[in-house]
Design a protein around this motif. Structure first.
Motif, PDB file in Angstrom:
ATOM      1  N   ARG A  66      84.270  63.749  80.340  1.00  0.00           N
ATOM      2  CA  ARG A  66      84.257  64.850  81.186  1.00  0.00           C
ATOM      3  C   ARG A  66      85.474  65.387  81.552  1.00  0.00           C
ATOM      4  O   ARG A  66      85.701  66.809  81.553  1.00  0.00           O
ATOM      5  N   ARG A  67      86.329  64.503  82.074  1.00  0.00           N
ATOM      6  CA  ARG A  67      87.757  65.153  82.771  1.00  0.00           C
ATOM      7  C   ARG A  67      88.410  65.531  81.598  1.00  0.00           C
ATOM      8  O   ARG A  67      89.040  66.496  81.785  1.00  0.00           O
ATOM      9  N   ASN A  68      88.527  64.928  80.482  1.00  0.00           N
ATOM     10  CA  ASN A  68      89.405  65.601  79.286  1.00  0.00           C
ATOM     11  C   ASN A  68      88.958  66.758  78.636  1.00  0.00           C
ATOM     12  O   ASN A  68      89.689  67.828  78.021  1.00  0.00           O
ATOM     13  N   SER A  69      87.527  67.189  78.915  1.00  0.00           N
ATOM     14  CA  SER A  69      87.159  68.437  78.449  1.00  0.00           C
ATOM     15  C   SER A  69      86.987  69.342  79.375  1.00  0.00           C
ATOM     16  O   SER A  69      86.629  70.600  79.282  1.00  0.00           O
ATOM     17  N   GLY A  70      87.775  69.062  80.635  1.00  0.00           N
ATOM     18  CA  GLY A  70      87.703  70.015  81.673  1.00  0.00           C
ATOM     19  C   GLY A  70      86.735  70.478  82.655  1.00  0.00           C
ATOM     20  O   GLY A  70      86.574  71.252  83.390  1.00  0.00           O
ATOM     21  N   ALA A  72      83.951  69.126  85.458  1.00  0.00           N
ATOM     22  CA  ALA A  72      83.858  68.319  86.755  1.00  0.00           C
ATOM     23  C   ALA A  72      83.016  67.046  86.670  1.00  0.00           C
ATOM     24  O   ALA A  72      81.795  67.269  85.915  1.00  0.00           O
ATOM     25  N   VAL A  73      83.685  66.250  87.144  1.00  0.00           N
ATOM     26  CA  VAL A  73      82.726  64.647  87.062  1.00  0.00           C
ATOM     27  C   VAL A  73      82.214  64.718  88.315  1.00  0.00           C
ATOM     28  O   VAL A  73      82.533  64.750  89.407  1.00  0.00           O
ATOM     29  N   PRO A  74      80.739  64.232  88.317  1.00  0.00           N
ATOM     30  CA  PRO A  74      79.840  64.398  89.404  1.00  0.00           C
ATOM     31  C   PRO A  74      80.585  63.118  90.264  1.00  0.00           C
ATOM     32  O   PRO A  74      81.086  61.932  89.852  1.00  0.00           O
ATOM     33  N   GLU A  75      80.440  63.309  91.530  1.00  0.00           N
ATOM     34  CA  GLU A  75      80.910  62.034  92.428  1.00  0.00           C
ATOM     35  C   GLU A  75      80.120  60.844  92.340  1.00  0.00           C
ATOM     36  O   GLU A  75      80.702  59.776  92.128  1.00  0.00           O
ATOM     37  N   SER A  76      78.774  61.001  92.000  1.00  0.00           N
ATOM     38  CA  SER A  76      78.168  59.881  91.823  1.00  0.00           C
ATOM     39  C   SER A  76      78.501  59.166  90.594  1.00  0.00           C
ATOM     40  O   SER A  76      78.351  57.686  90.526  1.00  0.00           O
ATOM     41  N   TRP A  77      79.082  59.641  89.684  1.00  0.00           N
ATOM     42  CA  TRP A  77      79.525  58.865  88.407  1.00  0.00           C
ATOM     43  C   TRP A  77      80.744  57.933  88.854  1.00  0.00           C
ATOM     44  O   TRP A  77      80.736  56.735  88.529  1.00  0.00           O
ATOM     45  N   TYR A  78      81.793  58.504  89.597  1.00  0.00           N
ATOM     46  CA  TYR A  78      82.933  57.634  90.086  1.00  0.00           C
ATOM     47  C   TYR A  78      82.220  56.661  90.942  1.00  0.00           C
ATOM     48  O   TYR A  78      82.938  55.275  90.647  1.00  0.00           O
ATOM     49  N   ASN A 100      90.769  58.112  91.292  1.00  0.00           N
ATOM     50  CA  ASN A 100      90.283  59.426  90.757  1.00  0.00           C
ATOM     51  C   ASN A 100      89.067  60.008  91.742  1.00  0.00           C
ATOM     52  O   ASN A 100      89.128  61.310  91.738  1.00  0.00           O
ATOM     53  N   LEU A 101      88.675  59.264  92.243  1.00  0.00           N
ATOM     54  CA  LEU A 101      87.392  59.812  92.985  1.00  0.00           C
ATOM     55  C   LEU A 101      87.884  60.620  94.285  1.00  0.00           C
ATOM     56  O   LEU A 101      87.646  61.489  94.562  1.00  0.00           O
ATOM     57  N   VAL A 102      88.890  59.976  95.003  1.00  0.00           N
ATOM     58  CA  VAL A 102      89.550  60.681  96.123  1.00  0.00           C
ATOM     59  C   VAL A 102      90.293  61.750  95.630  1.00  0.00           C
ATOM     60  O   VAL A 102      90.480  62.690  96.609  1.00  0.00           O
ATOM     61  N   ALA A 103      90.935  61.541  94.422  1.00  0.00           N
ATOM     62  CA  ALA A 103      91.672  62.886  93.971  1.00  0.00           C
ATOM     63  C   ALA A 103      90.555  64.295  93.973  1.00  0.00           C
ATOM     64  O   ALA A 103      90.989  65.277  94.196  1.00  0.00           O
ATOM     65  N   ALA A 104      89.501  63.841  93.554  1.00  0.00           N
ATOM     66  CA  ALA A 104      88.335  64.733  93.245  1.00  0.00           C
ATOM     67  C   ALA A 104      87.536  65.066  94.507  1.00  0.00           C
ATOM     68  O   ALA A 104      87.087  66.166  94.893  1.00  0.00           O
ATOM     69  N   PHE A 105      87.492  64.137  95.273  1.00  0.00           N
ATOM     70  CA  PHE A 105      86.311  64.147  96.527  1.00  0.00           C
ATOM     71  C   PHE A 105      87.034  63.218  97.521  1.00  0.00           C
ATOM     72  O   PHE A 105      86.742  62.375  97.987  1.00  0.00           O
TER      73      PHE A 105
END
Length: 295
Positions: A66-70, A72-78, A100-105
């Protein structure tokens, strides 16, 4: 559809086989972002079948896809992947996932999870634990009296009572520390007494550092000034310690970054954190994430 029906029927073995076939990359077919959902579904089936160690790499692969394709990765996945990693003692993976979780959320709860995951991974390094708990404080993620007590006591044990007292005072002001409680009453009294002594010794530590041929005295003096909130002075002493050598460069570089960051010198802090390598690489990366989120 078939794997879903099989799962609903409780036929996990057949669902696992069907999902495995679905995500196998045939010659000439590129991995598509949509495969991330299949990977995650297969991971969940493996968890149901108690194949936890097989599930975690699939979860990480799904997130990376998901990340490499640009996308968004759902918070629940992390969170799901990090929980699986921690439950199986996979601390390096847990640290990477929560970073990576705190970088996004960047919520307080997520920062707390990320920092505590690192702290648990660095259990044998008291100095790293202190710097991790300092980040917990800077992210405003200290939660409850236990956190304040742990940080204050760790700082006091390291001879940094000025900073320890500041942490306790912050806890009292936030209503998280009860100064009348026996444990805190004693800790407040002892840190206040020792902090006064430490303040008087600051100038002498700096003079000793300047006269020394190795960086050991400079590192000690830098730690004392950092704890006293004299960030510019601390940064200069950490730089001196690194130049003179004979010290743990990872500790000095991390704390040089902290000193610059708390002094508002973002560019210098970023450079210092990026120079951190070895066992403290993950800690430097966490501080970098926080630094990037500051105005």
């Amino acid at each position: 559809l078939l794997p879903t029906l099989l799962l609903d029927a409780g036929k996990y073995e057949r669902a696992e086989a069907a999902l495995t076939r679905a995500i196998e990359v045939a010659p000439g077919r590129e991995v598509a972002p949509a495969d991330a959902d299949l990977l995650l579904a297969l991971a969940e089936v493996k968890l149901l079948r108690k194949k936890n160690r097989e599930a975690l790499p699939l979860m990480i692969r799904a997130i990376d896809l998901r990340r490499n394709s640009g996308q968004a990765v759902p918070e629940s996945w992390y969170k799901r992947a990090a929980a699986t990693a921690l439950a199986n003692g996979a601390f390096p993976e847990a640290v990477g996932l929560t970073r990576n979780l705190v970088a996004a959320f960047p919520t307080h709860d997520n920062w707390r999870d990320a920092i505590l995951a690192y702290r648990d991974a660095a259990a044998a390094d008291p100095a790293a634990r202190i710097d991790a708990l300092r980040l917990l404080r800077e992210t405003k993620s200290l939660a409850g009296e236990r956190d304040y007590q742990l940080l204050a006591q760790s700082l006091s044990d390291a001879g940094l009572n000025i900073e320890a007292r500041a942490v306790l005072d912050q806890g009292v002001a936030a209503g998280m520390v009860d100064p009348a409680k026996a444990t805190f009453k004693e800790l407040l009294a002892s840190t206040a007494k020792q902090a006064a002594t430490e303040r008087k010794a600051l100038a002498g530590l700096e003079a000793k550092a300047n006269a020394a041929t190795t960086g050991t005295a400079a590192l000690t003096a830098a730690d004392a000034h950092l704890g006293a909130g004299q960030y510019a002075k601390a940064a200069a002493l950490y730089q001196a310690a690194l130049q003179k050598g004979g010290i743990d460069a990872g500790v000095a570089a991390t704390r040089l970054g902290i000193a610059h960051a708390l002094a508002g010198q973002k560019i210098e802090a970023e450079s210092a954190f990026r120079s951190v390598n070895g066992p403290r690489t993950d800690l430097g990366s966490l501080w970098l994430v926080w630094l990037g989120q500051q105005a």
